[in-house]
Design an enzyme around this catalytic site. Structure first.
Site, mmCIF file in Angstrom:
data_model
loop_
_atom_site.group_PDB
_atom_site.id
_atom_site.type_symbol
_atom_site.label_atom_id
_atom_site.label_comp_id
_atom_site.label_asym_id
_atom_site.label_seq_id
_atom_site.Cartn_x
_atom_site.Cartn_y
_atom_site.Cartn_z
ATOM 1 N N LYS A 84 -5.714 -5.425 2.915
ATOM 2 C CA LYS A 84 -6.490 -6.653 3.131
ATOM 3 C C LYS A 84 -5.736 -7.705 3.949
ATOM 4 O O LYS A 84 -6.334 -8.481 4.671
ATOM 5 C CB LYS A 84 -6.910 -7.248 1.791
ATOM 6 C CG LYS A 84 -8.030 -6.452 1.127
ATOM 7 C CD LYS A 84 -8.684 -7.260 0.015
ATOM 8 C CE LYS A 84 -9.942 -6.585 -0.488
ATOM 9 N NZ LYS A 84 -9.648 -5.402 -1.313
ATOM 10 N N GLU A 106 -14.789 -16.150 -0.461
ATOM 11 C CA GLU A 106 -15.331 -15.769 -1.758
ATOM 12 C C GLU A 106 -14.536 -14.566 -2.219
ATOM 13 O O GLU A 106 -13.936 -13.852 -1.416
ATOM 14 C CB GLU A 106 -16.815 -15.430 -1.646
ATOM 15 C CG GLU A 106 -17.115 -14.013 -1.208
ATOM 16 C CD GLU A 106 -16.586 -13.666 0.174
ATOM 17 O OE1 GLU A 106 -16.627 -14.546 1.057
ATOM 18 O OE2 GLU A 106 -16.117 -12.519 0.369
ATOM 19 N N SER A 373 -5.202 2.879 0.497
ATOM 20 C CA SER A 373 -5.496 1.490 0.886
ATOM 21 C C SER A 373 -4.678 0.462 0.112
ATOM 22 O O SER A 373 -4.461 -0.644 0.582
ATOM 23 C CB SER A 373 -6.989 1.198 0.716
ATOM 24 O OG SER A 373 -7.422 1.545 -0.590
HETATM 25 C C1 LIG Z 1 -10.593 -4.376 -1.580
HETATM 26 C C2 LIG Z 1 -10.033 -3.036 -1.604
HETATM 27 C C3 LIG Z 1 -10.784 -1.902 -1.202
HETATM 28 C C4 LIG Z 1 -12.227 -1.976 -0.824
HETATM 29 O O1 LIG Z 1 -12.508 -2.719 0.326
HETATM 30 P P1 LIG Z 1 -12.862 -2.046 1.719
HETATM 31 O O2 LIG Z 1 -13.349 -3.171 2.539
HETATM 32 O O3 LIG Z 1 -13.912 -1.003 1.465
HETATM 33 O O4 LIG Z 1 -11.629 -1.427 2.249
HETATM 34 C C5 LIG Z 1 -10.163 -0.674 -1.203
HETATM 35 N N1 LIG Z 1 -8.879 -0.525 -1.594
HETATM 36 C C6 LIG Z 1 -8.130 -1.575 -1.991
HETATM 37 C C7 LIG Z 1 -6.721 -1.343 -2.410
HETATM 38 C C8 LIG Z 1 -8.684 -2.860 -2.015
HETATM 39 O O5 LIG Z 1 -7.936 -3.896 -2.414
#
Ligand SMILES: *Cc1c(COP(=O)(O)O)cnc(C)c1O
Length: 390
Positions: A84, A106, A373
């Site tokens: 993020k 938000e 992610s």
């Molecule tokens: C917020 C988040 C997501 C989901 O958001 P996307 O916009 O779909 O990437 C996925 N993995 C992690 C670790 C997150 O913090």
């Protein structure tokens, strides 16, 4: 810049908001074509976020499944532990360039709120985050993190007191303060230009991964696998590979307690075309077409809509989408921890779960890249209680 992805996307907002969006779109268009802006963005990605993130060959997992080679794109190693931050740094730099002094955002579970507060602290911007009262009660640690970072967290008490209402309140606030305030959106969702802009700031993931896989394998991957909440880490991985028609792209969303129940967040596999949060996309709706409440063990995947580009990629068959249950995600969470010594975010665990089903069906010279992610430290409490209860 295209307003739409095929019939998806657009700007479904009142005229005042449209004016504000056009101002952002124009500034973004200029900024992305200005080498000094890109240089600054890359500077902070390298020195603050810690990029490039490694592309790690998961040797143990690969051996265990005895099929395709599994590589992990390690977004969990970024500053603050997820992808993020790539986007919040980019958008704050744009806000500064536009002469804005304040950031509003938000947040649902609080991950985007924390990433926004982090970048706002570093760039000395005033930051206010709107969060549903129910979410604030559930996510007290993230509320405290945002406050530590100097942000003001404002409870939203309307409607279901969760993310959807927080979006509405934040947009309302923005209209009242357009002259000095920038609205920072956390995924490839919302009205134009946000899906394009967040895509731009996240595509670094795939650009790096492509270079990295060419270096070690001298070949493109066969599959890219990423989890999909709003869809930004997936689009971030996919974007640079889109012209490579032989690279298959797979998005994995949350089947929660099962697609035969109402307790899921499987937008791409069960949703319908509808307008939500200023965009035309797919969303989970009831028989009357109203947005349904959604559920996942993973707070980051618990969103009824999805980025319009995903709806487009599915319709044009450029990407495929599957859903993975809480149980499968928890199993993958435990497995990656044991096999590779990497505790993944429960969101990312959905992608890992699907990839480990796919790997044994492929040949040994084929390659899968999974986007990890985020890291899973934030999830250890909830996984512990899940294991106790199941
Ligand atoms: C917020 C988040 C997501 C989901 O958001 P996307 O916009 O779909 O990437 C996925 N993995 C992690 C670790 C997150 O913090």
């Amino acid at each position: 810049m295209e307003l739409e992805f095929g019939k998806f996307g657009g700007q479904f907002v009142p005229p005042q908001v449209k004016e504000a969006l056009d101002e952002v779109a124009e500034a973004f268009e200029e900024a992305k074509n200005d080498p000094s802006f890109i240089e600054e963005y890359k500077y902070y990605l390298k020195n603050y976020v810690g990029r490039p993130s490694p592309l790690y060959f998961a040797e143990n997992l690969t051996k265990k499944y005895d099929g395709a080679k599994i590589y992990l794109k390690r977004e969990d190693l970024n500053h603050m532990g997820a992808h993020k931050i790539n986007n919040t740094i980019g958008q704050i730099l744009l806000a500064k360039r536009m002469g804005k002094k304040k950031i509003i955002a938000e947040t649902g579970a609080g991950q985007h709120g924390v990433a926004t507060a982090t970048a706002a602290a570093m760039f000395d911007m005033e930051c206010e985050v709107f969060q549903g009262q129910v979410d604030m009660n559930r996510q007290q640690l993230n509320v405290f993190r945002m406050e530590l970072l100097g942000a003001k967290v404002t409870p939203v008490t309307s409607g279901t007191k969760t993310l959807s209402d927080a979006v509405d309140v934040a947009i309302g606030e923005w209209i009242g303060r357009l002259d000095d305030t920038f609205y920072l959106l956390g995924s490839v969702v919302g009205p134009h230009p946000y899906p394009q802009m967040v895509r731009f700031f996240q595509k670094i993931i795939g650009e790096e991964a492509k270079k990295q896989i060419m270096e070690v394998e001298n070949s493109l991957p066969d599959y890219l696998v990423a989890c999909v909440g709003g869809g930004s880490n997936a689009i971030g991985l996919f974007a640079d590979f889109m012209p490579e028609k032989d690279v298959k792209m797979i998005g994995v969303e949350a089947a929660g307690k099962g697609l035969n129940t109402k307790m899921h967040a499987a937008t791409m596999t069960t949703g319908k075309e509808t307008v939500i949060h200023g965009m035309n996309t797919k969303a989970v709706v009831d028989d009357e077409g109203n947005i349904s409440p959604v559920y996942s063990i993973s707070a980051g995947l618990d969103y009824p809509g999805v980025g319009p580009e995903h709806a487009y990629l599915q319709e044009t068959k450029r990407a495929d989408y599957y859903a993975v249950t809480d149980q499968e995600a928890v199993d993958a969470f435990l497995e990656l921890s044991k096999e590779e010594g990497i505790i993944p975010a429960i969101e990312s665990s959905h992608a890992i779960a699907y990839a480990t089903k796919l790997a044994p069906t492929l040949n040994k010279d084929q390659i899968i890249i999974i986007n990890v992610s985020g890291r899973g430290d934030k999830d250890t409490d909830s996984i512990m209680s899940y294991i106790k209860d199941n």
